[in-house]
Design a protein around this motif. Structure first.
Motif, PDB file in Angstrom:
ATOM      1  N   THR A   9       0.732  -1.128   0.009  1.00 14.02           N
ATOM      2  CA  THR A   9      -0.056   0.183   0.008  1.00 14.02           C
ATOM      3  C   THR A   9       0.738   1.267   0.035  1.00 14.02           C
ATOM      4  O   THR A   9       0.562   2.109  -0.781  1.00 14.02           O
ATOM      5  CB  THR A   9      -0.944  -0.085   1.022  1.00 14.02           C
ATOM      6  OG1 THR A   9      -1.633  -1.307   1.100  1.00 14.02           O
ATOM      7  CG2 THR A   9      -1.973   1.088   1.235  1.00 14.02           C
ATOM      8  N   LEU A  69      -0.817  -0.800  -7.827  1.00 14.40           N
ATOM      9  CA  LEU A  69      -2.039  -1.190  -7.486  1.00 14.40           C
ATOM     10  C   LEU A  69      -2.505  -2.688  -7.656  1.00 14.40           C
ATOM     11  O   LEU A  69      -3.075  -3.277  -6.679  1.00 14.40           O
ATOM     12  CB  LEU A  69      -3.335  -0.237  -8.274  1.00 14.40           C
ATOM     13  CG  LEU A  69      -4.618  -0.210  -7.973  1.00 14.40           C
ATOM     14  CD1 LEU A  69      -4.536   0.175  -6.369  1.00 14.40           C
ATOM     15  CD2 LEU A  69      -5.201   0.739  -8.715  1.00 14.40           C
ATOM     16  N   ILE A  72      -1.335  -5.236  -4.760  1.00 21.39           N
ATOM     17  CA  ILE A  72      -2.089  -5.195  -3.424  1.00 21.39           C
ATOM     18  C   ILE A  72      -3.056  -6.190  -3.751  1.00 21.39           C
ATOM     19  O   ILE A  72      -4.091  -6.133  -4.270  1.00 21.39           O
ATOM     20  CB  ILE A  72      -2.534  -3.886  -3.178  1.00 21.39           C
ATOM     21  CG1 ILE A  72      -1.529  -2.558  -2.931  1.00 21.39           C
ATOM     22  CG2 ILE A  72      -3.302  -3.888  -1.685  1.00 21.39           C
ATOM     23  CD1 ILE A  72      -2.237  -1.381  -2.974  1.00 21.39           C
ATOM     24  N   THR A  73      -2.984  -7.348  -2.811  1.00 24.99           N
ATOM     25  CA  THR A  73      -3.889  -8.271  -2.893  1.00 24.99           C
ATOM     26  C   THR A  73      -4.567  -8.478  -1.592  1.00 24.99           C
ATOM     27  O   THR A  73      -5.886  -9.153  -1.494  1.00 24.99           O
ATOM     28  CB  THR A  73      -3.170  -9.678  -3.270  1.00 24.99           C
ATOM     29  OG1 THR A  73      -2.232  -9.927  -2.059  1.00 24.99           O
ATOM     30  CG2 THR A  73      -2.528  -9.973  -4.440  1.00 24.99           C
ATOM     31  N   LYS A  78      -6.045  -2.957   0.416  1.00 24.58           N
ATOM     32  CA  LYS A  78      -6.746  -2.180  -0.471  1.00 24.58           C
ATOM     33  C   LYS A  78      -7.504  -0.883   0.107  1.00 24.58           C
ATOM     34  O   LYS A  78      -7.489   0.175  -0.504  1.00 24.58           O
ATOM     35  CB  LYS A  78      -7.567  -2.985  -1.483  1.00 24.58           C
ATOM     36  CG  LYS A  78      -6.666  -3.805  -2.440  1.00 24.58           C
ATOM     37  CD  LYS A  78      -7.449  -4.432  -3.256  1.00 24.58           C
ATOM     38  CE  LYS A  78      -6.571  -5.226  -4.349  1.00 24.58           C
ATOM     39  NZ  LYS A  78      -7.480  -6.088  -5.218  1.00 24.58           N
TER      40      LYS A  78
END
Length: 95
Positions: A9, A69, A72-73, A78
């Motif tokens: 992030t 972006l 980010i899992t 998120k």
């Protein structure tokens, strides 16, 4: 607020800020040239090349943001980014 971000992030947030800065730089020059030449003149080769360079840099920063972006899992991570983006949007609306 940003000190508690996950590494993914934080990378996306940094990429977002960099993307915004490159957009602002491009549009600032575009606006200055528009003002300078609104009475019929046209930007010279150097000014056009500078605009092209700035647009290329911005395109690259957009790609980097999209990559960050995508990295980010975690749903919580998120959500952190979404909250940061909301704050950033609200702060831009006030300017």
């Amino acid at each position: 607020m940003t000190e508690d971000l996950s590494p993914e992030t934080a990378a996306a947030w940094q990429a977002y800020q960099s993307m915004c800065a490159s957009k602002d730089e491009y549009f600032s020059l575009l606006q200055a040239l528009d003002e300078k030449y609104k009475n019929g003149g046209e930007p010279g080769i150097a000014e056009s090349l500078k605009l092209e360079q700035l647009l290329g840099e911005h395109d690259q920063k957009v790609k980097l943001f999209n990559q960050a972006l995508s990295a980010i899992t975690d749903p919580g991570a998120k959500q952190q980014l979404v909250e940061l983006l909301k704050v950033a949007a609200d702060s831009k609306d006030k300017h």
